[in-house]
Design a protein around this motif. Structure first.
Motif, PDB file in Angstrom:
ATOM      1  N   LEU A 173       0.897  -1.295  -0.023  1.00 40.45           N
ATOM      2  CA  LEU A 173       0.148  -0.145  -0.008  1.00 40.45           C
ATOM      3  C   LEU A 173       0.952   1.227  -0.125  1.00 40.45           C
ATOM      4  CD1 LEU A 173      -2.283  -1.536   2.423  1.00 40.45           C
ATOM      5  CD2 LEU A 173      -3.117  -0.858   0.097  1.00 40.45           C
ATOM      6  N   ASN A 174       1.796   1.364   0.706  1.00 42.08           N
ATOM      7  CA  ASN A 174       2.725   2.523   0.860  1.00 42.08           C
ATOM      8  C   ASN A 174       4.256   1.887   0.938  1.00 42.08           C
ATOM      9  OD1 ASN A 174       0.354   2.907   2.628  1.00 42.08           O
ATOM     10  ND2 ASN A 174       0.702   4.724   1.174  1.00 42.08           N
ATOM     11  N   PHE A 175       5.333   2.632   0.323  1.00 46.01           N
ATOM     12  CA  PHE A 175       6.686   2.224   0.434  1.00 46.01           C
ATOM     13  C   PHE A 175       7.315   3.473   0.298  1.00 46.01           C
ATOM     14  CE2 PHE A 175       9.494  -1.502  -0.779  1.00 46.01           C
ATOM     15  CZ  PHE A 175      10.690  -0.942  -0.025  1.00 46.01           C
ATOM     16  N   GLN A 176       7.912   3.973   1.389  1.00 44.36           N
ATOM     17  CA  GLN A 176       8.674   5.098   1.299  1.00 44.36           C
ATOM     18  C   GLN A 176      10.049   4.838   1.864  1.00 44.36           C
ATOM     19  OE1 GLN A 176       6.689   7.712   4.355  1.00 44.36           O
ATOM     20  NE2 GLN A 176       5.744   8.883   2.755  1.00 44.36           N
ATOM     21  N   VAL A 177      11.293   5.563   1.110  1.00 42.69           N
ATOM     22  CA  VAL A 177      12.499   5.674   1.558  1.00 42.69           C
ATOM     23  C   VAL A 177      12.957   6.943   1.763  1.00 42.69           C
ATOM     24  CG1 VAL A 177      14.679   4.893   0.632  1.00 42.69           C
ATOM     25  CG2 VAL A 177      12.682   3.629  -0.093  1.00 42.69           C
ATOM     26  N   ARG A 178      13.578   7.236   2.960  1.00 37.54           N
ATOM     27  CA  ARG A 178      13.788   8.379   3.388  1.00 37.54           C
ATOM     28  C   ARG A 178      15.116   8.470   4.346  1.00 37.54           C
ATOM     29  NH1 ARG A 178       8.136  10.103   6.228  1.00 37.54           N
ATOM     30  NH2 ARG A 178       7.891   8.219   7.604  1.00 37.54           N
ATOM     31  N   GLN A 179      15.547   9.741   4.351  1.00 34.22           N
ATOM     32  CA  GLN A 179      16.863   9.797   5.236  1.00 34.22           C
ATOM     33  C   GLN A 179      16.167  10.284   6.447  1.00 34.22           C
ATOM     34  OE1 GLN A 179      20.163  10.045   3.465  1.00 34.22           O
ATOM     35  NE2 GLN A 179      21.148   9.739   5.417  1.00 34.22           N
ATOM     36  N   LEU A 180      16.685   9.915   7.799  1.00 37.59           N
ATOM     37  CA  LEU A 180      16.223  10.277   9.001  1.00 37.59           C
ATOM     38  C   LEU A 180      17.583  10.442   9.708  1.00 37.59           C
ATOM     39  CD1 LEU A 180      12.950   8.155   9.782  1.00 37.59           C
ATOM     40  CD2 LEU A 180      13.101  10.533   8.974  1.00 37.59           C
ATOM     41  N   GLY A 181      18.123  11.572   9.652  1.00 38.84           N
ATOM     42  CA  GLY A 181      19.356  11.806  10.499  1.00 38.84           C
ATOM     43  C   GLY A 181      20.230  10.976   9.962  1.00 38.84           C
ATOM     44  N   VAL A 185      15.800   4.914   5.916  1.00 37.09           N
ATOM     45  CA  VAL A 185      14.607   4.163   6.359  1.00 37.09           C
ATOM     46  C   VAL A 185      13.719   3.461   5.416  1.00 37.09           C
ATOM     47  CG1 VAL A 185      12.591   3.786   8.106  1.00 37.09           C
ATOM     48  CG2 VAL A 185      14.674   5.057   8.733  1.00 37.09           C
ATOM     49  N   LEU A 186      13.631   2.245   5.197  1.00 43.58           N
ATOM     50  CA  LEU A 186      12.677   1.828   4.214  1.00 43.58           C
ATOM     51  C   LEU A 186      11.352   1.472   4.978  1.00 43.58           C
ATOM     52  CD1 LEU A 186      14.780  -0.892   2.328  1.00 43.58           C
ATOM     53  CD2 LEU A 186      14.815   1.584   2.152  1.00 43.58           C
ATOM     54  N   ASP A 187      10.183   2.185   4.786  1.00 43.67           N
ATOM     55  CA  ASP A 187       8.946   2.049   5.324  1.00 43.67           C
ATOM     56  C   ASP A 187       8.009   1.599   4.536  1.00 43.67           C
ATOM     57  OD1 ASP A 187       6.639   2.611   6.861  1.00 43.67           O
ATOM     58  OD2 ASP A 187       7.546   4.541   7.770  1.00 43.67           O
ATOM     59  N   VAL A 188       7.355   0.183   4.702  1.00 45.96           N
ATOM     60  CA  VAL A 188       6.480  -0.419   4.087  1.00 45.96           C
ATOM     61  C   VAL A 188       5.219  -0.960   4.811  1.00 45.96           C
ATOM     62  CG1 VAL A 188       6.501  -2.283   2.342  1.00 45.96           C
ATOM     63  CG2 VAL A 188       8.832  -1.360   2.908  1.00 45.96           C
ATOM     64  N   ARG A 189       4.336  -0.558   4.120  1.00 48.75           N
ATOM     65  CA  ARG A 189       2.817  -1.086   4.719  1.00 48.75           C
ATOM     66  C   ARG A 189       2.198  -1.937   3.688  1.00 48.75           C
ATOM     67  NH1 ARG A 189      -2.757   1.299   5.646  1.00 48.75           N
ATOM     68  NH2 ARG A 189      -2.174   2.516   3.910  1.00 48.75           N
ATOM     69  N   GLY A 258       8.076   3.198  15.716  1.00 44.49           N
ATOM     70  CA  GLY A 258       9.220   3.106  16.009  1.00 44.49           C
ATOM     71  C   GLY A 258      10.196   2.677  14.976  1.00 44.49           C
ATOM     72  N   PRO A 259      11.386   2.305  15.406  1.00 48.22           N
ATOM     73  CA  PRO A 259      11.975   2.170  16.522  1.00 48.22           C
ATOM     74  C   PRO A 259      12.259   3.570  17.177  1.00 48.22           C
ATOM     75  CG  PRO A 259      13.736   1.484  14.911  1.00 48.22           C
ATOM     76  CD  PRO A 259      12.211   1.578  14.461  1.00 48.22           C
ATOM     77  N   HIS A 260      12.431   3.542  18.371  1.00 46.26           N
ATOM     78  CA  HIS A 260      12.450   4.727  19.598  1.00 46.26           C
ATOM     79  C   HIS A 260      13.742   5.690  19.028  1.00 46.26           C
ATOM     80  CE1 HIS A 260      15.162   3.305  22.336  1.00 46.26           C
ATOM     81  NE2 HIS A 260      14.316   2.307  22.586  1.00 46.26           N
ATOM     82  N   PHE A 261      14.761   5.249  18.247  1.00 42.91           N
ATOM     83  CA  PHE A 261      15.974   5.854  18.425  1.00 42.91           C
ATOM     84  C   PHE A 261      15.837   6.916  16.976  1.00 42.91           C
ATOM     85  CE2 PHE A 261      16.886   1.593  16.468  1.00 42.91           C
ATOM     86  CZ  PHE A 261      17.271   2.248  15.220  1.00 42.91           C
ATOM     87  N   LEU A 262      14.722   6.544  16.280  1.00 46.48           N
ATOM     88  CA  LEU A 262      14.753   7.429  15.031  1.00 46.48           C
ATOM     89  C   LEU A 262      14.039   8.614  15.232  1.00 46.48           C
ATOM     90  CD1 LEU A 262      13.113   4.836  12.338  1.00 46.48           C
ATOM     91  CD2 LEU A 262      15.674   5.445  12.774  1.00 46.48           C
ATOM     92  N   PRO A 263      14.774   9.752  14.723  1.00 49.58           N
ATOM     93  CA  PRO A 263      13.896  11.093  14.762  1.00 49.58           C
ATOM     94  C   PRO A 263      12.474  11.070  14.422  1.00 49.58           C
ATOM     95  CG  PRO A 263      16.047  11.281  13.264  1.00 49.58           C
ATOM     96  CD  PRO A 263      15.763   9.670  13.554  1.00 49.58           C
ATOM     97  N   HIS A 264      11.849  11.941  15.011  1.00 49.44           N
ATOM     98  CA  HIS A 264      10.242  11.972  14.866  1.00 49.44           C
ATOM     99  C   HIS A 264       9.943  12.514  13.589  1.00 49.44           C
ATOM    100  CE1 HIS A 264       6.056  12.265  15.412  1.00 49.44           C
ATOM    101  NE2 HIS A 264       6.136  13.580  15.227  1.00 49.44           N
TER     102      HIS A 264
END
Length: 274
Positions: A173-181, A185-189, A258-264
């Protein structure tokens, strides 16, 4: 009277051979959780999870349910249970739910994050919580390649050889790739995932991000429907189960992603599927 309880579990999977209980002497998350719950409930407890994780894979919001005939308050199902759990596993939320709730079958979507640490040297801190690469990765190229995976496809090229799913068809449904600090992060739903599916996504995208293959190679791998065309399976260390979505009437507890160590970051508002 039998009641059903839903828990949200966080765990570091580094020292476990996956979520599912296995033969005696093989450490699993499920075994530890069931033992701790059984002490608080004063009877044997069996749990069901939203999505089983493999050896070395983590979770910041795994959803489980169990049944019990004893009455405990939510604090007992969180703080009380945590007193019997190892430091690598923690119950972070609890709630009574209706009898028709099922952690696996009621889930509409599941969401994972794969965390890559791109730096010249391997980190000493969180070495088992991220996937390290010394290669510089181009996030824009990785994002373009990931867009090919969105939608309903035959993901045979991304399933493990031993995958036991009845069909390779899944809907991303969603696939984002982004720089967080300092992290990529590969974010897949998706509605559901195949065995090693996200780790195989990661292997392809890291190859594209390192300029070792063109962006179009990701689509070629997908269209091939052949695991041997898909490149490496990325390590489990960077993979996290971060969310499961349910119909609102179940009132399942939610947690910040999460995970909690990632920037919000501000998250897009994903609507629940019907």
């Amino acid at each position: 009277m039998i009641k059903k309880v839903v828990l949200v579990i966080e765990y570091d999977g580094s020292e476990y051979k996956g979520w599912q209980s296995q033969k005696f002497g093989v450490p699993s998350v499920q075994e530890n959780v069931e033992k701790a719950l059984s002490k608080i409930a004063n009877h044997p407890v069996k749990v069901v999870c939203a999505g089983r994780t493999d050896s070395g894979v983590h979770a910041s919001a795994q959803v489980i349910h169990f049944e019990t005939d004893v009455q405990r308050n939510e604090r007992s199902w969180t703080v009380g249970v945590n007193t019997y759990l190892p430091a690598s596993i923690s119950v972070v939320a609890a709630r009574y739910v209706t009898d028709d709730f099922h952690a696996r079958f009621s889930a509409l979507t599941r969401r994972y994050r794969y965390v890559i640490y791109s730096a010249p040297f391997c980190p000493a801190i969180l070495s088992n919580g991220v996937t390290w690469t010394y290669k510089a990765l181009n996030v824009e190229r990785m994002s373009q390649a990931a867009s090919f995976f969105v939608g309903t496809h035959d993901f045979s090229s991304f399933r493990a050889v031993g995958c036991q799913a009845n069909t390779p068809i899944r809907t991303v449904l969603n696939f984002q790739v982004r720089q967080l600090g300092q992290y990529i992060v590969l974010d897949v739903r998706a509605n559901a995932f195949l065995h090693h599916m996200i780790r195989n996504f990661a292997g392809v995208l890291m190859t594209v991000g390192a300029n070792e293959k063109p962006v179009s190679w990701a689509k070629e791998v997908l269209d091939a429907k052949d695991r041997t065309k898909g490149g490496i399976t990325a390590p489990p260390t960077g993979l996290y189960f971060v969310d499961a979505q349910y119909p609102e009437h179940f009132n399942v507890p939610t947690r910040p992603l999460g995970p909690h160590f990632l920037p919000h970051v501000n998250e897009p508002a994903y609507e629940l599927s019907s």
